[in-house]
Write a protein that holds these residues in place. Structure first.
Motif, PDB file in Angstrom:
ATOM      1  N   GLN A 181       0.831  -1.201   0.000  1.00 52.62           N
ATOM      2  CA  GLN A 181       0.000   0.000   0.000  1.00 52.62           C
ATOM      3  C   GLN A 181       0.872   1.262   0.000  1.00 52.62           C
ATOM      4  O   GLN A 181       0.596   2.206  -0.729  1.00 52.62           O
ATOM      5  N   ARG A 182       1.933   1.275   0.810  1.00 54.89           N
ATOM      6  CA  ARG A 182       2.850   2.425   0.820  1.00 54.89           C
ATOM      7  C   ARG A 182       3.510   2.606  -0.535  1.00 54.89           C
ATOM      8  O   ARG A 182       3.619   3.726  -1.034  1.00 54.89           O
ATOM      9  N   SER A 183       3.943   1.508  -1.150  1.00 57.85           N
ATOM     10  CA  SER A 183       4.592   1.588  -2.461  1.00 57.85           C
ATOM     11  C   SER A 183       3.641   2.129  -3.520  1.00 57.85           C
ATOM     12  O   SER A 183       4.027   2.968  -4.337  1.00 57.85           O
ATOM     13  N   VAL A 184       2.403   1.666  -3.505  1.00 61.75           N
ATOM     14  CA  VAL A 184       1.402   2.155  -4.462  1.00 61.75           C
ATOM     15  C   VAL A 184       1.192   3.655  -4.270  1.00 61.75           C
ATOM     16  O   VAL A 184       1.162   4.418  -5.246  1.00 61.75           O
ATOM     17  N   GLU A 185       1.074   4.101  -3.021  1.00 61.60           N
ATOM     18  CA  GLU A 185       0.869   5.526  -2.742  1.00 61.60           C
ATOM     19  C   GLU A 185       2.050   6.365  -3.209  1.00 61.60           C
ATOM     20  O   GLU A 185       1.876   7.422  -3.815  1.00 61.60           O
ATOM     21  N   ILE A 186       3.264   5.900  -2.949  1.00 60.10           N
ATOM     22  CA  ILE A 186       4.467   6.634  -3.351  1.00 60.10           C
ATOM     23  C   ILE A 186       4.532   6.731  -4.874  1.00 60.10           C
ATOM     24  O   ILE A 186       4.768   7.811  -5.430  1.00 60.10           O
ATOM     25  N   ILE A 187       4.344   5.615  -5.551  1.00 60.15           N
ATOM     26  CA  ILE A 187       4.433   5.599  -7.010  1.00 60.15           C
ATOM     27  C   ILE A 187       3.338   6.473  -7.628  1.00 60.15           C
ATOM     28  O   ILE A 187       3.611   7.271  -8.534  1.00 60.15           O
ATOM     29  N   ASP A 188       2.108   6.360  -7.133  1.00 62.00           N
ATOM     30  CA  ASP A 188       1.016   7.193  -7.643  1.00 62.00           C
ATOM     31  C   ASP A 188       1.303   8.672  -7.430  1.00 62.00           C
ATOM     32  O   ASP A 188       1.059   9.497  -8.315  1.00 62.00           O
ATOM     33  N   ARG A 189       1.823   9.024  -6.248  1.00 64.05           N
ATOM     34  CA  ARG A 189       2.127  10.426  -5.950  1.00 64.05           C
ATOM     35  C   ARG A 189       3.226  10.955  -6.875  1.00 64.05           C
ATOM     36  O   ARG A 189       3.119  12.057  -7.404  1.00 64.05           O
TER      37      ARG A 189
ATOM     38  N   LEU B  79       4.036   9.816  -9.864  1.00 64.97           N
ATOM     39  CA  LEU B  79       3.500   9.913 -11.223  1.00 64.97           C
ATOM     40  C   LEU B  79       2.624  11.156 -11.383  1.00 64.97           C
ATOM     41  O   LEU B  79       2.723  11.863 -12.398  1.00 64.97           O
ATOM     42  N   ALA B  80       1.773  11.435 -10.404  1.00 67.44           N
ATOM     43  CA  ALA B  80       0.855  12.575 -10.491  1.00 67.44           C
ATOM     44  C   ALA B  80       1.603  13.906 -10.422  1.00 67.44           C
ATOM     45  O   ALA B  80       1.264  14.849 -11.137  1.00 67.44           O
ATOM     46  N   ALA B  81       2.616  13.981  -9.577  1.00 65.72           N
ATOM     47  CA  ALA B  81       3.332  15.237  -9.370  1.00 65.72           C
ATOM     48  C   ALA B  81       4.519  15.413 -10.316  1.00 65.72           C
ATOM     49  O   ALA B  81       5.138  16.482 -10.330  1.00 65.72           O
ATOM     50  N   GLU B  82       4.841  14.355 -11.080  1.00 65.60           N
ATOM     51  CA  GLU B  82       6.040  14.394 -11.942  1.00 65.60           C
ATOM     52  C   GLU B  82       7.276  14.746 -11.112  1.00 65.60           C
ATOM     53  O   GLU B  82       8.152  15.470 -11.561  1.00 65.60           O
ATOM     54  N   ASP B  83       7.324  14.234  -9.877  1.00 66.53           N
ATOM     55  CA  ASP B  83       8.424  14.491  -8.958  1.00 66.53           C
ATOM     56  C   ASP B  83       9.296  13.250  -8.889  1.00 66.53           C
ATOM     57  O   ASP B  83       8.901  12.244  -8.300  1.00 66.53           O
ATOM     58  N   TRP B  84      10.491  13.319  -9.466  1.00 62.10           N
ATOM     59  CA  TRP B  84      11.355  12.132  -9.535  1.00 62.10           C
ATOM     60  C   TRP B  84      12.561  12.242  -8.617  1.00 62.10           C
ATOM     61  O   TRP B  84      13.499  11.484  -8.720  1.00 62.10           O
ATOM     62  N   HIS B  85      12.535  13.207  -7.708  1.00 63.88           N
ATOM     63  CA  HIS B  85      13.628  13.404  -6.767  1.00 63.88           C
ATOM     64  C   HIS B  85      13.884  12.130  -5.975  1.00 63.88           C
ATOM     65  O   HIS B  85      12.930  11.497  -5.550  1.00 63.88           O
ATOM     66  N   PRO B  86      15.062  11.661  -5.825  1.00 67.43           N
ATOM     67  CA  PRO B  86      16.366  12.247  -6.078  1.00 67.43           C
ATOM     68  C   PRO B  86      16.903  11.971  -7.483  1.00 67.43           C
ATOM     69  O   PRO B  86      18.051  12.282  -7.768  1.00 67.43           O
ATOM     70  N   TYR B  87      16.099  11.411  -8.358  1.00 68.59           N
ATOM     71  CA  TYR B  87      16.543  11.105  -9.720  1.00 68.59           C
ATOM     72  C   TYR B  87      16.239  12.276 -10.641  1.00 68.59           C
ATOM     73  O   TYR B  87      15.352  13.083 -10.375  1.00 68.59           O
ATOM     74  N   SER B  88      16.967  12.362 -11.757  1.00 69.21           N
ATOM     75  CA  SER B  88      16.817  13.509 -12.652  1.00 69.21           C
ATOM     76  C   SER B  88      15.650  13.364 -13.625  1.00 69.21           C
ATOM     77  O   SER B  88      15.167  14.361 -14.149  1.00 69.21           O
ATOM     78  N   SER B  89      15.183  12.121 -13.848  1.00 65.86           N
ATOM     79  CA  SER B  89      14.088  11.932 -14.803  1.00 65.86           C
ATOM     80  C   SER B  89      13.258  10.702 -14.426  1.00 65.86           C
ATOM     81  O   SER B  89      13.685   9.869 -13.629  1.00 65.86           O
TER      82      SER B  89
ATOM     83  N   LEU C 287      12.587   5.002 -12.867  1.00 63.18           N
ATOM     84  CA  LEU C 287      12.029   3.676 -13.135  1.00 63.18           C
ATOM     85  C   LEU C 287      13.129   2.643 -13.356  1.00 63.18           C
ATOM     86  O   LEU C 287      12.990   1.491 -12.945  1.00 63.18           O
ATOM     87  N   LYS C 288      14.229   3.061 -13.980  1.00 62.74           N
ATOM     88  CA  LYS C 288      15.348   2.144 -14.185  1.00 62.74           C
ATOM     89  C   LYS C 288      15.916   1.683 -12.843  1.00 62.74           C
ATOM     90  O   LYS C 288      16.141   0.495 -12.627  1.00 62.74           O
ATOM     91  N   ARG C 289      16.122   2.631 -11.937  1.00 65.30           N
ATOM     92  CA  ARG C 289      16.659   2.288 -10.611  1.00 65.30           C
ATOM     93  C   ARG C 289      15.666   1.436  -9.826  1.00 65.30           C
ATOM     94  O   ARG C 289      16.051   0.478  -9.167  1.00 65.30           O
ATOM     95  N   TRP C 290      14.403   1.809  -9.867  1.00 64.87           N
ATOM     96  CA  TRP C 290      13.390   1.048  -9.137  1.00 64.87           C
ATOM     97  C   TRP C 290      13.256  -0.366  -9.695  1.00 64.87           C
ATOM     98  O   TRP C 290      12.988  -1.305  -8.963  1.00 64.87           O
ATOM     99  N   SER C 291      13.423  -0.525 -11.006  1.00 64.22           N
ATOM    100  CA  SER C 291      13.269  -1.846 -11.604  1.00 64.22           C
ATOM    101  C   SER C 291      14.399  -2.790 -11.185  1.00 64.22           C
ATOM    102  O   SER C 291      14.264  -4.001 -11.285  1.00 64.22           O
ATOM    103  N   GLU C 292      15.508  -2.229 -10.716  1.00 60.42           N
ATOM    104  CA  GLU C 292      16.616  -3.053 -10.226  1.00 60.42           C
ATOM    105  C   GLU C 292      16.314  -3.637  -8.855  1.00 60.42           C
ATOM    106  O   GLU C 292      16.976  -4.571  -8.415  1.00 60.42           O
ATOM    107  N   LEU C 293      15.318  -3.081  -8.184  1.00 59.92           N
ATOM    108  CA  LEU C 293      14.942  -3.572  -6.859  1.00 59.92           C
ATOM    109  C   LEU C 293      14.226  -4.912  -6.974  1.00 59.92           C
ATOM    110  O   LEU C 293      13.644  -5.232  -7.998  1.00 59.92           O
TER     111      LEU C 293
END
Length: 80
Positions: free
Chosen positions: A35-43, A45-55, A60-66
């Motif tokens: 549930q926390r992961s879904v909320e973070i990802i949705d937030r 995506l909606a805010a276009e906030d990718w901090h600490p990543y540049s894009s 998504l590349k870094r997260w997909s390595e998890l």
């Protein structure tokens, strides 16, 4: 008939649905983590906030390595 319903109830307790995809729970804390992961990802995506990543792509590349829950949520949302 009751046995079949019991099996369904058991399987419903061991998985969470995200965007129509079932994510299996491996432990009691997984439901809250999903549930926390879904909320973070949705937030993000909606805010276009990718901090600490540049894009979005780098994020998504870094997260997909998890491994584990966050990767399962990304797959369920069709992002990886």
């Amino acid at each position: 008939m009751a046995r079949k319903q019991d099996r369904y109830a058991e399987s419903a307790q061991t998985q969470v649905m995200v965007n129509g995809h079932a994510i299996r729970l491996s432990g009691p804390k997984d439901r809250a983590e999903i549930q926390r992961s879904v909320e973070i990802i949705d937030r993000k995506l909606a805010a276009e906030d990718w901090h600490p990543y540049s894009s979005k792509e780098e994020c998504l590349k870094r997260w997909s390595e998890l491994k584990g829950v966050k990767a399962a949520v990304l797959r369920a949302k069709g992002l990886i």
